[in-house]
Enzyme design. Sequence first.
Site, mmCIF file in Angstrom:
data_model
loop_
_atom_site.group_PDB
_atom_site.id
_atom_site.type_symbol
_atom_site.label_atom_id
_atom_site.label_comp_id
_atom_site.label_asym_id
_atom_site.label_seq_id
_atom_site.Cartn_x
_atom_site.Cartn_y
_atom_site.Cartn_z
ATOM 1 N N GLU A 222 0.865 -1.181 0.000
ATOM 2 C CA GLU A 222 0.000 0.000 0.000
ATOM 3 C C GLU A 222 0.902 1.231 0.000
ATOM 4 O O GLU A 222 1.461 1.596 1.035
ATOM 5 C CB GLU A 222 -0.924 -0.020 1.223
ATOM 6 N N CYS A 257 -1.586 9.207 2.149
ATOM 7 C CA CYS A 257 -1.289 8.607 0.848
ATOM 8 C C CYS A 257 -2.324 8.954 -0.209
ATOM 9 O O CYS A 257 -2.018 8.944 -1.406
ATOM 10 C CB CYS A 257 -1.162 7.089 0.992
#
Length: 488
Positions: A222, A257
Amino acid sequence: MGNKSEDKAVFDTDSANQMVNKLRASFVAGKTKSYEWRVSQLIAMLNMMEESEPQIVSALRDDLSKPELESSIYEIAMLKNSCKLALKEMKHWIKPENAKTSLTTFPSSAEIVSEPLGVVLVISAWNYPFLLSLDPMVGAIAAGNAIVLKPSELAPASSSLLAKLVARYLDGSCIKVVEGAVPQTSALLEQKWDKIFYTGNGRVARIVMAAAAKHLTPVVLELGGKSPVIVDSGIDLKVATRRIIAGKWGCNNGQACISPDYVITTKDYAVKLVDSFKCELEQFYGKNPLESKDLSRIVNPNHFDRLSKLLEEDKVSSKIAHGGQKDETNLKIAPTILLDVPINSLIMKEEIFGPLLPIIMVDKLEESFDVINSCGAKPLAAYLFTNNNKLKEEFVAEVSAGGLVVNDTTVHLAEHNLPFGGVGESGMGSYHGKFSFDAFSHKKAVLYKGFSGDSSLRYPPYTRGKLRLLQALLSGSILRIIRALLGW
């Protein structure tokens, strides 16, 4: 008599190996596989979050100056929702799925059985240290695995609290936390795991993947990337601006993110957009945002210096349309809008991961897709604000990203019915909801047959007639099967 540093046990490769062996023994004994164990651990995690909320909020304030609302909602509440969903749905998730069979194996039945992978490693990030540590663990527990968590050393208060809480609330014979930095992480990566789940940046992801390859260990990565926001005209600009601000500065001051990384709009609309940003930012964070208690600080001096260099580049420093104030002592940078930033500037070559927001101008909004695709790496998220249905369709068709959102930012993260993950440079694999359970499960194919209906077709001696009939059976065509049976 040794000093404290000498007395403290060193976590090295041997320590890691011993720990993994003990966890594997617990897994092999079947302790993590029972439905009751999985439920007990998820309930314990839910209790841990409910009973420890003040301590968690305090640790996040120490590490990041994170506002209580962000800590309570984006970390604690979201994690509690993940636990509740798993407790509600897990019995359904672990139930074997019926699968259809074909004429090729007739008579038969089949099912797909979800089984735990074994002993898994979760390496989490510093920006959301509780959510990004424990949310993957929800899926790993629900799937029936033993787990080692390695929290980020860049959020030391959160890492320390995680270690204490996990040891207090969860089953220590099956779930462990290892604190530390590069040496401890390296020792863990030397071990054979049944899966590694890593959240962080691409540089470390390559190290993780290289280590995993030695043992043929599957990985979920991720990562991040430059998540773009396309802003069309003819929209409710105030709502759009507020939603971009919430996704950028309202998410750990840009240190997320899926935070909007840059904006693309037309030359005709750019000034109007900047004016809207100025108005809403002042309303949210005041005239001196460095004093606002609703903005997180930059995580450490290294990241502060990195962001300062992006802002101070010659071709960028003159493009500040709003903000730009810095407080090095308190590691604070104000929300900063940069208008007409050159595509070849440093700030457009790497993920910003901070409170700086460049605006790129194009003649026609359709050119935005070329700008996004010319960046090379596929982003973790991409956002579009428009009322134009044709533009929405083109956006979905033309932009490859981990996830897309139309007329909002970051909210797809909270939808458990959608997979969350990247593509290409922004990651591989996905999780959230059942996708988390699937990420830590092996889908085992099971075919059941009886002893009746045995056919000589598959056995020697092989004949031309057997060949024709088998070919017809494999084709699935009833007409071909009839023709083969009749010898036509």
